[in-house]
Design a protein around this motif. Structure first.
Motif, PDB file in Angstrom:
ATOM      1  N   LYS A   1      71.993  28.442 -25.407  1.00  0.00           N
ATOM      2  CA  LYS A   1      70.987  28.154 -24.393  1.00  0.00           C
ATOM      3  C   LYS A   1      70.299  26.827 -24.689  1.00  0.00           C
ATOM      4  CE  LYS A   1      69.892  32.982 -23.313  1.00  0.00           C
ATOM      5  NZ  LYS A   1      68.811  34.005 -23.199  1.00  0.00           N
ATOM      6  N   PRO A   2      69.791  26.157 -23.677  1.00  0.00           N
ATOM      7  CA  PRO A   2      69.097  24.888 -23.906  1.00  0.00           C
ATOM      8  C   PRO A   2      67.759  25.083 -24.597  1.00  0.00           C
ATOM      9  CG  PRO A   2      68.884  25.542 -21.614  1.00  0.00           C
ATOM     10  CD  PRO A   2      69.840  26.516 -22.244  1.00  0.00           C
ATOM     11  N   ILE A   3      67.277  24.031 -25.227  1.00  0.00           N
ATOM     12  CA  ILE A   3      65.917  24.025 -25.749  1.00  0.00           C
ATOM     13  C   ILE A   3      64.924  23.942 -24.588  1.00  0.00           C
ATOM     14  CG2 ILE A   3      64.258  22.763 -27.164  1.00  0.00           C
ATOM     15  CD1 ILE A   3      66.467  24.162 -28.753  1.00  0.00           C
ATOM     16  N   SER A   4      65.290  23.195 -23.582  1.00  0.00           N
ATOM     17  CA  SER A   4      64.446  23.053 -22.391  1.00  0.00           C
ATOM     18  C   SER A   4      64.398  24.362 -21.612  1.00  0.00           C
ATOM     19  CB  SER A   4      65.008  21.959 -21.480  1.00  0.00           C
ATOM     20  OG  SER A   4      65.313  20.780 -22.178  1.00  0.00           O
ATOM     21  N   ASP A   5      63.381  24.500 -20.792  1.00  0.00           N
ATOM     22  CA  ASP A   5      63.331  25.603 -19.827  1.00  0.00           C
ATOM     23  C   ASP A   5      64.532  25.466 -18.899  1.00  0.00           C
ATOM     24  OD1 ASP A   5      62.825  27.277 -17.639  1.00  0.00           O
ATOM     25  OD2 ASP A   5      60.680  26.898 -17.668  1.00  0.00           O
ATOM     26  N   PRO A   6      65.373  26.510 -18.777  1.00  0.00           N
ATOM     27  CA  PRO A   6      66.545  26.413 -17.897  1.00  0.00           C
ATOM     28  C   PRO A   6      66.206  25.960 -16.485  1.00  0.00           C
ATOM     29  CG  PRO A   6      66.695  28.390 -19.231  1.00  0.00           C
ATOM     30  CD  PRO A   6      65.326  27.802 -19.481  1.00  0.00           C
ATOM     31  N   ALA A   7      64.998  26.257 -16.024  1.00  0.00           N
ATOM     32  CA  ALA A   7      64.588  25.840 -14.685  1.00  0.00           C
ATOM     33  C   ALA A   7      64.455  24.319 -14.579  1.00  0.00           C
ATOM     34  CB  ALA A   7      63.258  26.499 -14.311  1.00  0.00           C
ATOM     35  N   GLU A   8      64.277  23.653 -15.733  1.00  0.00           N
ATOM     36  CA  GLU A   8      64.152  22.197 -15.738  1.00  0.00           C
ATOM     37  C   GLU A   8      65.503  21.494 -15.869  1.00  0.00           C
ATOM     38  OE1 GLU A   8      59.967  20.953 -17.546  1.00  0.00           O
ATOM     39  OE2 GLU A   8      61.230  21.958 -19.041  1.00  0.00           O
ATOM     40  N   VAL A   9      66.532  22.264 -16.221  1.00  0.00           N
ATOM     41  CA  VAL A   9      67.874  21.679 -16.381  1.00  0.00           C
ATOM     42  C   VAL A   9      68.907  22.545 -15.652  1.00  0.00           C
ATOM     43  CG1 VAL A   9      67.410  20.430 -18.530  1.00  0.00           C
ATOM     44  CG2 VAL A   9      68.052  22.844 -18.634  1.00  0.00           C
ATOM     45  N   PRO A  10      68.694  22.808 -14.371  1.00  0.00           N
ATOM     46  CA  PRO A  10      69.531  23.785 -13.667  1.00  0.00           C
ATOM     47  C   PRO A  10      71.007  23.429 -13.625  1.00  0.00           C
ATOM     48  CG  PRO A  10      68.211  22.499 -12.122  1.00  0.00           C
ATOM     49  CD  PRO A  10      67.686  22.206 -13.486  1.00  0.00           C
ATOM     50  N   SER A  11      71.345  22.146 -13.586  1.00  0.00           N
ATOM     51  CA  SER A  11      72.761  21.787 -13.484  1.00  0.00           C
ATOM     52  C   SER A  11      73.498  21.949 -14.812  1.00  0.00           C
ATOM     53  CB  SER A  11      72.908  20.343 -13.000  1.00  0.00           C
ATOM     54  OG  SER A  11      72.546  19.418 -14.003  1.00  0.00           O
ATOM     55  N   LEU A  12      72.759  22.151 -15.899  1.00  0.00           N
ATOM     56  CA  LEU A  12      73.383  22.278 -17.219  1.00  0.00           C
ATOM     57  C   LEU A  12      73.732  23.715 -17.568  1.00  0.00           C
ATOM     58  CD1 LEU A  12      71.238  19.844 -19.422  1.00  0.00           C
ATOM     59  CD2 LEU A  12      73.200  19.339 -17.950  1.00  0.00           C
ATOM     60  N   VAL A  13      73.206  24.671 -16.786  1.00  0.00           N
ATOM     61  CA  VAL A  13      73.327  26.070 -17.186  1.00  0.00           C
ATOM     62  C   VAL A  13      73.983  26.918 -16.104  1.00  0.00           C
ATOM     63  CG1 VAL A  13      71.330  25.939 -18.715  1.00  0.00           C
ATOM     64  CG2 VAL A  13      71.003  26.620 -16.335  1.00  0.00           C
ATOM     65  N   ASN A  14      74.524  28.055 -16.558  1.00  0.00           N
ATOM     66  CA  ASN A  14      75.022  29.085 -15.641  1.00  0.00           C
ATOM     67  C   ASN A  14      73.869  29.979 -15.200  1.00  0.00           C
ATOM     68  OD1 ASN A  14      77.815  28.482 -15.541  1.00  0.00           O
ATOM     69  ND2 ASN A  14      78.124  29.397 -17.568  1.00  0.00           N
ATOM     70  N   SER A  15      74.185  30.967 -14.389  1.00  0.00           N
ATOM     71  CA  SER A  15      73.157  31.863 -13.859  1.00  0.00           C
ATOM     72  C   SER A  15      72.457  32.667 -14.949  1.00  0.00           C
ATOM     73  CB  SER A  15      73.767  32.820 -12.834  1.00  0.00           C
ATOM     74  OG  SER A  15      74.824  33.570 -13.415  1.00  0.00           O
ATOM     75  N   ASP A  16      73.118  32.831 -16.109  1.00  0.00           N
ATOM     76  CA  ASP A  16      72.509  33.571 -17.219  1.00  0.00           C
ATOM     77  C   ASP A  16      71.673  32.695 -18.144  1.00  0.00           C
ATOM     78  OD1 ASP A  16      74.470  32.115 -18.456  1.00  0.00           O
ATOM     79  OD2 ASP A  16      75.520  33.837 -19.335  1.00  0.00           O
ATOM     80  N   GLY A  17      71.535  31.412 -17.787  1.00  0.00           N
ATOM     81  CA  GLY A  17      70.718  30.510 -18.586  1.00  0.00           C
ATOM     82  C   GLY A  17      71.422  29.885 -19.763  1.00  0.00           C
ATOM     83  N   HIS A  18      72.715  30.148 -19.941  1.00  0.00           N
ATOM     84  CA  HIS A  18      73.499  29.519 -20.998  1.00  0.00           C
ATOM     85  C   HIS A  18      74.133  28.235 -20.484  1.00  0.00           C
ATOM     86  CE1 HIS A  18      73.155  33.530 -22.773  1.00  0.00           C
ATOM     87  NE2 HIS A  18      73.556  33.005 -23.924  1.00  0.00           N
ATOM     88  N   PHE A  19      74.393  27.308 -21.408  1.00  0.00           N
ATOM     89  CA  PHE A  19      75.078  26.083 -21.027  1.00  0.00           C
ATOM     90  C   PHE A  19      76.433  26.386 -20.381  1.00  0.00           C
ATOM     91  CE2 PHE A  19      72.615  23.773 -24.483  1.00  0.00           C
ATOM     92  CZ  PHE A  19      71.923  22.947 -23.601  1.00  0.00           C
ATOM     93  N   VAL A  20      76.809  25.562 -19.424  1.00  0.00           N
ATOM     94  CA  VAL A  20      78.145  25.647 -18.837  1.00  0.00           C
ATOM     95  C   VAL A  20      79.149  25.198 -19.904  1.00  0.00           C
ATOM     96  CG1 VAL A  20      79.683  24.805 -17.032  1.00  0.00           C
ATOM     97  CG2 VAL A  20      77.243  25.147 -16.537  1.00  0.00           C
ATOM     98  N   PRO A  21      80.135  26.037 -20.258  1.00  0.00           N
ATOM     99  CA  PRO A  21      81.106  25.647 -21.291  1.00  0.00           C
ATOM    100  C   PRO A  21      81.951  24.449 -20.850  1.00  0.00           C
ATOM    101  CG  PRO A  21      81.181  28.020 -20.860  1.00  0.00           C
ATOM    102  CD  PRO A  21      80.351  27.405 -19.772  1.00  0.00           C
ATOM    103  N   SER A  22      82.449  23.703 -21.831  1.00  0.00           N
ATOM    104  CA  SER A  22      83.257  22.525 -21.514  1.00  0.00           C
ATOM    105  C   SER A  22      84.533  22.895 -20.769  1.00  0.00           C
ATOM    106  CB  SER A  22      83.600  21.769 -22.799  1.00  0.00           C
ATOM    107  OG  SER A  22      84.284  22.593 -23.716  1.00  0.00           O
ATOM    108  N   VAL A  23      85.110  24.064 -21.088  1.00  0.00           N
ATOM    109  CA  VAL A  23      86.335  24.467 -20.385  1.00  0.00           C
ATOM    110  C   VAL A  23      86.068  24.686 -18.903  1.00  0.00           C
ATOM    111  CG1 VAL A  23      87.533  25.442 -22.378  1.00  0.00           C
ATOM    112  CG2 VAL A  23      85.945  26.868 -21.097  1.00  0.00           C
ATOM    113  N   GLN A  24      84.871  25.175 -18.576  1.00  0.00           N
ATOM    114  CA  GLN A  24      84.508  25.351 -17.176  1.00  0.00           C
ATOM    115  C   GLN A  24      84.302  24.001 -16.498  1.00  0.00           C
ATOM    116  OE1 GLN A  24      81.246  28.102 -16.506  1.00  0.00           O
ATOM    117  NE2 GLN A  24      80.893  27.362 -14.420  1.00  0.00           N
ATOM    118  N   ARG A  25      83.671  23.069 -17.210  1.00  0.00           N
ATOM    119  CA  ARG A  25      83.496  21.715 -16.659  1.00  0.00           C
ATOM    120  C   ARG A  25      84.853  21.095 -16.339  1.00  0.00           C
ATOM    121  NH1 ARG A  25      78.186  21.012 -15.162  1.00  0.00           N
ATOM    122  NH2 ARG A  25      76.756  21.270 -16.906  1.00  0.00           N
ATOM    123  N   MET A  26      85.797  21.242 -17.256  1.00  0.00           N
ATOM    124  CA  MET A  26      87.117  20.666 -17.063  1.00  0.00           C
ATOM    125  C   MET A  26      87.853  21.345 -15.913  1.00  0.00           C
ATOM    126  SD  MET A  26      87.585  18.237 -19.306  1.00  0.00           S
ATOM    127  CE  MET A  26      89.353  18.098 -19.467  1.00  0.00           C
TER     128      MET A  26
END
Length: 272
Positions: free
Chosen positions: A67-92
């Motif tokens: 999970k990000p250090i930032s509030d997930p609400a402040e970095v919405p494009s970086l996270v999935n719906s569960d508040g975890h970072f989007v994995p690199s495999v998903q980005r690819m």
């Protein structure tokens, strides 16, 4: 080659990865490692390495695991719906890669929002300072770089006066020792078959004509938690075996190769 900067990334990714890297520091040749600051293991990992004067501790900026250090609400494009970072495999999988610029992957549209990455990158540096009581000794990106992530990294590294590993990689004074035996994707069965020690010794031999060699690996023990965070798993124990190998130590001694850190590079390379 007379000097070797040997680096193992992902310190604090899990407890087992941290413990494996600590073994590689105390019993092997690891002299540089980057701390993950956003994982459940981060605080424990920081406590265990805080007073290890023999190792240079940088920060691995992580935008793909946990999970990000930032509030997930402040970095919405970086996270999935569960508040975890989007994995690199998903980005690819979801993006269209159109080329490379150095270490950067160039997508048709950069999947990383610059302002959000800038915020999270600085918050990770601040968390490092909280955990370690000092600034990172170097600044390294984890897993996947794009123009926006590198632009944000540059801004924060300069703001905090932290050496970027990218500058070391691009320096004429330092020669990267290629790690050609770790393809992407890298199935577990192939990881288990890979003789890392032999590959590394061959790569060292081929790099002897250079003054300063630079090698990055990913040491660690393997546990179930690791399987949840990355596909880069069993190879970590192979990297650790190489980093603590009597054969590797003997090779360094025979060829009078000194293990160095980023602290030494700051003094020796005026270009950095």
């Amino acid at each position: 080659m007379k000097k070797l900067l040997f680096q193992s990334d992902d310190y604090g990714l899990t407890d087992a990865v941290a413990d494996g890297i600590l073994k590689g520091i105390h019993q092997g040749i690891i002299r540089n490692t980057g701390l993950f600051v956003n994982m459940p293991s981060s605080a424990r990992a920081a406590e265990k390495i805080r007073d290890c004067a023999e190792v240079c501790v940088g920060i691995d900026i992580n935008l793909v695991a946990g999970k990000p250090i930032s509030d997930p609400a402040e970095v919405p494009s970086l996270v999935n719906s569960d508040g975890h970072f989007v994995p690199s495999v998903q980005r690819m999988r979801e993006g269209k890669v159109i080329g490379r610029q150095g270490m950067c992957l160039c997508f048709e549209q950069d999947p990383y929002n610059y302002e959000e990455v800038l915020l999270e990158t600085e918050n990770q540096v601040k968390r490092f300072i909280e955990l370690m009581g000092r600034k990172p000794e170097y600044f390294h990106g984890h897993s996947m770089a794009t123009p926006n992530t590198q632009k944000a990294a540059r801004v924060i590294a300069e703001k905090y006066n932290i050496l970027m590993t990218l500058d070391v990689m691009n320096s004429n004074a330092v020669s990267m020792i290629p790690c050609t035996w770790t393809p992407k994707p890298f199935p577990i069965e192939d990881q288990l078959k890979t003789d890392v020690e032999q590959h590394f010794l061959q790569a060292l031999q081929a790099s002897l004509q250079h003054e300063i060699g630079y090698f990055i690996c990913h040491c660690g023990f393997v546990e179930e938690d690791l399987m949840k965070e990355t596909t880069y798993t069993m190879i970590r124990m192979k990297d650790l075996a190489m980093a603590t190998s009597p054969k590797v130590k003997a090779f360094l001694k025979e060829h009078q190769i000194e293990l160095i850190t980023y602290r030494d590079l700051k003094e020796e390379c005026s270009c950095l």
